[in-house]
Design a protein around this motif. Sequence first.
Motif, short mmCIF file in Angstrom:
data_model
loop_
_atom_site.label_atom_id
_atom_site.label_comp_id
_atom_site.label_asym_id
_atom_site.label_seq_id
_atom_site.Cartn_x
_atom_site.Cartn_y
_atom_site.Cartn_z
N GLU A 1 28.60 54.52 -30.12
CA GLU A 1 27.43 54.85 -29.13
C GLU A 1 27.78 56.48 -29.81
N GLU A 2 26.19 57.05 -30.06
CA GLU A 2 25.90 58.37 -31.12
C GLU A 2 25.21 59.06 -30.10
N THR A 3 25.56 59.81 -29.98
CA THR A 3 25.64 61.03 -28.96
C THR A 3 24.84 62.71 -29.66
N GLU A 4 24.94 63.63 -29.59
CA GLU A 4 24.15 65.22 -29.67
C GLU A 4 24.86 65.35 -30.65
N PHE A 5 26.14 65.37 -30.27
CA PHE A 5 27.73 66.13 -30.88
C PHE A 5 28.40 65.37 -31.01
N TYR A 6 28.85 64.43 -30.87
CA TYR A 6 29.66 63.27 -31.58
C TYR A 6 29.37 62.10 -31.40
N TYR A 7 30.74 61.02 -32.77
CA TYR A 7 30.40 60.19 -32.18
C TYR A 7 31.38 58.91 -31.51
N ARG A 8 30.92 58.13 -30.86
CA ARG A 8 32.17 57.74 -30.40
C ARG A 8 32.61 56.38 -30.80
N ILE A 9 33.99 56.27 -32.09
CA ILE A 9 33.81 54.80 -32.54
C ILE A 9 35.00 54.46 -31.91
N ILE A 10 35.04 52.82 -32.31
CA ILE A 10 35.68 51.37 -32.05
C ILE A 10 37.14 51.06 -33.61
N ASN A 11 38.04 51.22 -32.97
CA ASN A 11 39.17 50.67 -33.95
C ASN A 11 38.74 49.50 -34.18
N LYS A 12 39.21 48.90 -34.79
CA LYS A 12 38.52 47.40 -35.38
C LYS A 12 39.92 46.03 -35.10
N ASN A 13 40.69 46.72 -35.28
CA ASN A 13 42.36 45.69 -34.83
C ASN A 13 42.65 46.34 -33.85
N THR A 14 43.01 47.52 -33.39
CA THR A 14 42.99 48.14 -31.69
C THR A 14 42.62 48.15 -30.49
N LYS A 15 41.02 48.68 -30.97
CA LYS A 15 40.17 48.25 -30.02
C LYS A 15 39.97 50.06 -29.54
N ALA A 16 40.84 50.80 -29.77
CA ALA A 16 40.99 51.77 -29.05
C ALA A 16 39.75 52.83 -29.98
N ILE A 17 39.34 53.58 -28.85
CA ILE A 17 38.06 54.40 -28.53
C ILE A 17 38.04 55.77 -28.63
N LYS A 18 37.27 56.62 -29.32
CA LYS A 18 37.56 57.87 -30.62
C LYS A 18 36.39 58.26 -29.70
N SER A 19 36.75 59.73 -29.69
CA SER A 19 35.52 60.34 -29.78
C SER A 19 36.33 61.55 -31.09
N VAL A 20 34.80 61.71 -32.39
CA VAL A 20 34.60 62.74 -33.43
C VAL A 20 33.75 63.68 -33.81
N ASP A 21 33.44 64.68 -33.53
CA ASP A 21 32.58 65.72 -33.96
C ASP A 21 31.37 65.44 -35.19
#
Length: 66
Positions: free
Chosen positions: A29-49
């Motif tokens: 997902e892409e928001t106004e200030f962050y990208y929400r990304i998912i790891n292909k291997n572990t399926k962990a979701i992370k938000s980055v500026d």
Amino acid sequence: MKQPKKLTREQKECLSAHYLNCKDWMLVEETEFYYRIINKNTKAIKSVDKFRRVRRRKRDVGYSGN
């Protein structure tokens, strides 16, 4: 959850500024200030500026120092 998408060049540059390997992540997902990304291997979701960038120094860009 929606289907994760491949990263664009701008998104890859942002991930590398956060010291992440872009080959291991996909965009959820892409928001106004962050990208929400998912790891292909572990399926962990992370938000980055979105707006964090690394500054380059002269020695990083082919500066020989002579």
